[in-house]
Design an enzyme around this catalytic site. Sequence first.
Site, mmCIF file in Angstrom:
data_model
loop_
_atom_site.group_PDB
_atom_site.id
_atom_site.type_symbol
_atom_site.label_atom_id
_atom_site.label_comp_id
_atom_site.label_asym_id
_atom_site.label_seq_id
_atom_site.Cartn_x
_atom_site.Cartn_y
_atom_site.Cartn_z
ATOM 1 N N ASP A 1 -1.158 -1.522 -4.059
ATOM 2 C CA ASP A 1 -2.515 -1.620 -3.504
ATOM 3 C C ASP A 1 -3.061 -0.212 -3.228
ATOM 4 O O ASP A 1 -2.415 0.592 -2.550
ATOM 5 C CB ASP A 1 -2.413 -2.440 -2.201
ATOM 6 C CG ASP A 1 -3.757 -2.767 -1.587
ATOM 7 O OD1 ASP A 1 -4.739 -2.941 -2.343
ATOM 8 O OD2 ASP A 1 -3.817 -2.883 -0.344
ATOM 9 N N HIS B 1 -11.754 -6.945 -1.890
ATOM 10 C CA HIS B 1 -10.965 -6.298 -0.832
ATOM 11 C C HIS B 1 -11.651 -6.542 0.511
ATOM 12 O O HIS B 1 -12.801 -6.964 0.563
ATOM 13 C CB HIS B 1 -10.888 -4.789 -1.086
ATOM 14 C CG HIS B 1 -9.944 -4.411 -2.178
ATOM 15 N ND1 HIS B 1 -8.820 -3.655 -1.959
ATOM 16 C CD2 HIS B 1 -9.951 -4.698 -3.499
ATOM 17 C CE1 HIS B 1 -8.176 -3.482 -3.117
ATOM 18 N NE2 HIS B 1 -8.857 -4.107 -4.064
ATOM 19 N N SER C 1 0.856 -1.192 0.000
ATOM 20 C CA SER C 1 0.000 0.000 0.000
ATOM 21 C C SER C 1 0.890 1.239 0.000
ATOM 22 O O SER C 1 2.114 1.142 0.188
ATOM 23 C CB SER C 1 -0.882 0.004 1.256
ATOM 24 O OG SER C 1 -0.045 0.199 2.399
ATOM 25 N N SER D 1 -10.299 -10.224 5.042
ATOM 26 C CA SER D 1 -9.776 -10.936 6.228
ATOM 27 C C SER D 1 -10.864 -11.470 7.148
ATOM 28 O O SER D 1 -10.743 -12.566 7.669
ATOM 29 C CB SER D 1 -8.845 -10.014 7.029
ATOM 30 O OG SER D 1 -7.596 -9.907 6.391
ATOM 31 N N HIS E 1 -12.503 -2.971 5.011
ATOM 32 C CA HIS E 1 -11.136 -3.184 5.478
ATOM 33 C C HIS E 1 -11.081 -3.219 7.005
ATOM 34 O O HIS E 1 -11.841 -2.513 7.666
ATOM 35 C CB HIS E 1 -10.225 -2.049 4.989
ATOM 36 C CG HIS E 1 -10.045 -2.012 3.504
ATOM 37 N ND1 HIS E 1 -10.596 -1.039 2.708
ATOM 38 C CD2 HIS E 1 -9.358 -2.832 2.668
ATOM 39 C CE1 HIS E 1 -10.256 -1.266 1.449
ATOM 40 N NE2 HIS E 1 -9.509 -2.345 1.391
HETATM 41 O O1 G3H Z 1 -6.485 -1.805 2.009
HETATM 42 C C1 G3H Z 1 -5.805 -1.475 2.984
HETATM 43 C C2 G3H Z 1 -4.659 -2.313 3.398
HETATM 44 O O2 G3H Z 1 -5.006 -3.042 4.547
HETATM 45 C C3 G3H Z 1 -3.446 -1.467 3.601
HETATM 46 O O3 G3H Z 1 -3.518 -0.754 4.784
HETATM 47 O O4 G3H Z 1 -2.888 1.557 4.099
HETATM 48 O O5 G3H Z 1 -2.657 0.809 6.488
HETATM 49 O O6 G3H Z 1 -1.116 -0.077 4.717
HETATM 50 P P1 G3H Z 1 -2.470 0.465 5.042
HETATM 51 P P1 13P Z 2 -8.333 -6.676 5.065
HETATM 52 O O1 13P Z 2 -8.264 -5.461 5.939
HETATM 53 O O2 13P Z 2 -9.665 -7.340 5.222
HETATM 54 O O3 13P Z 2 -7.221 -7.592 5.263
HETATM 55 O O4 13P Z 2 -8.292 -6.163 3.537
HETATM 56 C C1 13P Z 2 -7.081 -5.893 2.917
HETATM 57 C C2 13P Z 2 -7.253 -5.201 1.618
HETATM 58 O O5 13P Z 2 -8.320 -5.154 1.047
HETATM 59 C C3 13P Z 2 -6.050 -4.601 1.015
HETATM 60 O O6 13P Z 2 -6.343 -3.914 -0.156
HETATM 61 ZN ZN ZN Z 3 -8.222 -2.907 -0.126
#
Ligand code: G3H
Ligand code: 13P
Ligand code: ZN
Length: 284
Positions: free
Chosen positions: A82, A208, A50, A211, A180
């Site tokens: 991402d 997306h 990301s 999890s 997310h």
């Molecule tokens: O989609 C979001 C992912 O979990 C990345 O999260 O922007 O905190 O790295 P982050």
């Molecule tokens: P989670 O927070 O459900 O793991 O999703 C991750 C995601 O969509 C990253 O783009």
């Molecule tokens: Zn995502």
Amino acid sequence: MALVTVKELLDKAQKGAYAVGAFNCNNMEIVQAIVRAAEEEESPVIIQASQGAIKYAGLPFIVGLVKVAAENTKIPVALHLDHGTSFNQIVQCIRSGFTSVMYDGSKHALEENIATTKLVVEIAKAVGVSTEAELGKIGGTEDDITVSEKDALLTDPEEARYFVEQTNVDSLAVAIGTAHGQYKFEPELDFVRLDKIRKIVDVPIVLHGSSGVPSDDLVKAISLGVCKVNIDTNIREAFVRGVQKVVKEKPEEIDPRKILGPARDEMTAIIREKIRIFGSSGKA
Ligand code: G3H
Ligand code: 13P
Ligand code: ZN
């Protein structure tokens, strides 16, 4: 082997009716856990970073870590950006060796999202890099929104068809009720909507916020056309679980390897579990 594109992996997944896991990385232990899990499952894998990960580790470190990991394994590995929201950063990622980029213009109005996605697709395709875009809004579980507000944020199937036709994007992230982060309640996925999208959109669909989605729902979503499943939160949870276990059991431990090693093992285990659910074991 050298990094492969996400398009290559998803085209095969679409034909074979399985999904490839896209796992977020931030550091060496996470990259190693992802590749180790994929090797043990003989599965293709997407490692994604990301904007936050790039800010934390630095672009050369992310690319360096993932390239080395790919070069030292026989399984196909792709490196994907991402939720890219900056055109400049997308160009930097392409130039640094990413084999796939996501432009997330979901916060913008439809025509603006289309215009920038189109531009990203054009430059990426010129150098053989795959693309992903987002239509509809995949929020966070902490977003305080009502059910009717939530419904308005979900991907409209007809709009999705128009979006893909206009942009020529390789894959599409859709909002069908996932979010997310850690869910407070079990998510309710709109499978009817997913099915409608699948019937009129022929590019691979990306899920997306996967999890906290129960395994059965993941399997069902994959049977309805999802070919890429994004996982970050499960890895974060496993990392912390591993670290906390050592710190609790051996508070005197000061060797980082003895703290991060078990965390890496915890992450490998959960990634393997997800790969099995996605049906990509043995597809490397
Ligand atoms: O989609 C979001 C992912 O979990 C990345 O999260 O922007 O905190 O790295 P982050
Ligand atoms: P989670 O927070 O459900 O793991 O999703 C991750 C995601 O969509 C990253 O783009
Ligand atoms: Zn995502």
